[in-house]
Design a protein around this motif. Structure first.
Motif, PDB file in Angstrom:
ATOM      1  N   ALA A  53       0.813  -1.218   0.000  1.00 54.06           N
ATOM      2  CA  ALA A  53       0.000   0.000   0.000  1.00 54.06           C
ATOM      3  C   ALA A  53       0.846   1.267   0.000  1.00 54.06           C
ATOM      4  O   ALA A  53       0.348   2.341  -0.368  1.00 54.06           O
ATOM      5  N   GLU A  54       2.114   1.137   0.410  1.00 51.87           N
ATOM      6  CA  GLU A  54       2.989   2.308   0.467  1.00 51.87           C
ATOM      7  C   GLU A  54       3.807   2.506  -0.810  1.00 51.87           C
ATOM      8  O   GLU A  54       4.368   3.584  -1.023  1.00 51.87           O
ATOM      9  N   LEU A  55       3.896   1.487  -1.635  1.00 53.97           N
ATOM     10  CA  LEU A  55       4.867   1.518  -2.731  1.00 53.97           C
ATOM     11  C   LEU A  55       4.603   2.620  -3.744  1.00 53.97           C
ATOM     12  O   LEU A  55       5.546   3.249  -4.243  1.00 53.97           O
ATOM     13  N   ARG A  56       3.350   2.880  -4.086  1.00 55.95           N
ATOM     14  CA  ARG A  56       3.056   3.869  -5.111  1.00 55.95           C
ATOM     15  C   ARG A  56       3.471   5.274  -4.700  1.00 55.95           C
ATOM     16  O   ARG A  56       3.774   6.125  -5.533  1.00 55.95           O
ATOM     17  N   ASP A  57       3.518   5.508  -3.386  1.00 52.81           N
ATOM     18  CA  ASP A  57       3.832   6.852  -2.891  1.00 52.81           C
ATOM     19  C   ASP A  57       5.261   6.977  -2.371  1.00 52.81           C
ATOM     20  O   ASP A  57       5.571   7.898  -1.609  1.00 52.81           O
ATOM     21  N   LEU A  58       6.142   6.067  -2.808  1.00 54.03           N
ATOM     22  CA  LEU A  58       7.525   6.152  -2.344  1.00 54.03           C
ATOM     23  C   LEU A  58       8.268   7.363  -2.904  1.00 54.03           C
ATOM     24  O   LEU A  58       9.382   7.666  -2.471  1.00 54.03           O
TER      25      LEU A  58
END
Length: 357
Positions: A53-58
């Motif tokens: 869930a965090e990967l797209r906003d890295l």
């Protein structure tokens, strides 16, 4: 090849070696107090989803102050703590480094009662804080009178108390913490890295946080939670202490992935902490078995046991290693430390110990 002597390194760092236990490929590794049980599959799945869930906003920085994670940690600790009382970092080592950056430093002194956690003097060195190795009493114990006398003598800016103590494993009598708080002129840090393994009736320093603004309790998720690879440590203290360490923390010091993984682990703490009682059973088995063989063994409230080897500890360490069992030589003549692991690991260690006699 360039050596350190060829570089303008600080004089007080010359000749030193980095902290760390041997990382050897052997069948039974019981030298770093890790949790021997792997993360349960349902928790693996939950952490994986949290990370995804965090990967797209890295491309964006994480929450600089890790507010949601700190709220979860406060809820786990209880004792009426809130997000304002808790701070988190990459392991309790970084927490303690930040405390020394804020309250120690050049011209200031930190004191600990040795033998204790060997990173504390290294953290003091790295922050330019003078280190005072105060002494423990008989059988590595520490009474309130012994502690008070040495704190009064040295008047340190930071006192480290370990409960349970590493490498001995024994928790402090709450009277020691109370007595040190009464006389210490500066901060008192109680390192509770192994608190979840303490024997029934052991009192945490969290219980005396109210009314003691210079008391700090540090914890970690590396041990009982089996989250050593996740690198998450934290403190509980008066909100003013949290504001102080925020002055010295690096920007965005906790990645979004670390925060997400730790929150998922905390949400599944019942599954992760389910191994604690099994590890305590193996710890108590090691203590009872070695004492039954006539060896001196320190009382343990942790996930490890400090035991007498009956001879040179370096020779015993090598003999155990030759049988595929890796334990820790902590530099105490005649003593070694072993982590309590699975029943099979305990079997292997106790069998290897039989060959030393």
């Amino acid at each position: 090849m360039t050596s350190l002597d060829d570089l303008p390194i600080r004089d007080d760092l010359r000749g030193l070696s980095p902290y760390g236990a041997p990382q050897l490929d052997v069948a039974v590794r019981l030298n770093t107090n890790e949790n021997s049980y792997p993360v349960p599959e349902p928790v693996v799945d939950a952490i994986g989803k949290a990370l995804a869930a965090e990967l797209r906003d890295l491309n964006r920085y994480p929450d600089r102050d890790a507010v949601a994670l700190r709220a979860d940690l406060a809820e786990y600790l209880g004792h009426g703590l809130t997000v304002e009382h808790v701070w988190a970092a990459n392991g309790s080592n970084e927490i303690q480094q930040q405390l020394l950056q804020a309250f120690g430093g050049p011209g200031r002194t930190a004191l600990g009662f040795v033998p204790a956690y060997s990173m504390h003097p290294l953290l003091a060195l790295g922050t330019g804080t003078r280190w005072v190795p105060a002494q423990r009493g008989v059988d590595f114990g520490l009474t309130a009178d012994e502690a008070v006398a040495q704190v009064r003598e040295h008047r340190p800016d930071v006192v480290f108390l370990c409960s349970p103590n590493n490498p001995t494993g024994t928790a402090l009598d709450p009277a020691v913490v109370a007595a040190v708080l009464d006389v210490a002129p500066g901060m008192v840090v109680v390192d509770e890295a192994y608190a979840e393994f303490a024997r029934p009736g052991t009192v945490s320093a969290l219980a005396v946080l109210p009314g003691h603004p210079r008391l700090v309790v540090t914890r970690t998720m590396s041990k009982a939670f089996g989250f050593a690879g996740g690198r998450l440590g934290y403190l509980a203290a008066d909100p003013a202490v949290v504001r102080a360490v925020q002055l010295v923390r690096l920007p965005y010091h906790l990645s979004a992935l670390t925060q997400a993984a730790a929150r998922a682990a905390l949400a599944h703490r019942d599954a992760l902490l389910g191994t604690v009682s099994a590890i305590m059973a193996q710890r108590d088995r090691i203590v009872a078995t070695l004492r039954g063989r006539g060896l001196r063994v320190a009382d343990s409230d942790a996930n490890f046991v400090l035991f007498e080897t009956g001879g040179d500890q370096a020779t015993a360490w090598r003999a155990l290693l030759a049988q595929g069992v890796l334990v820790r030589d902590v530099g105490l003549p005649g003593w070694l430390r072993v982590t309590a692991g699975t029943p099979a690991e305990t079997d292997a260690f106790l069998s290897a110990m039989e060959t030393l006699s």
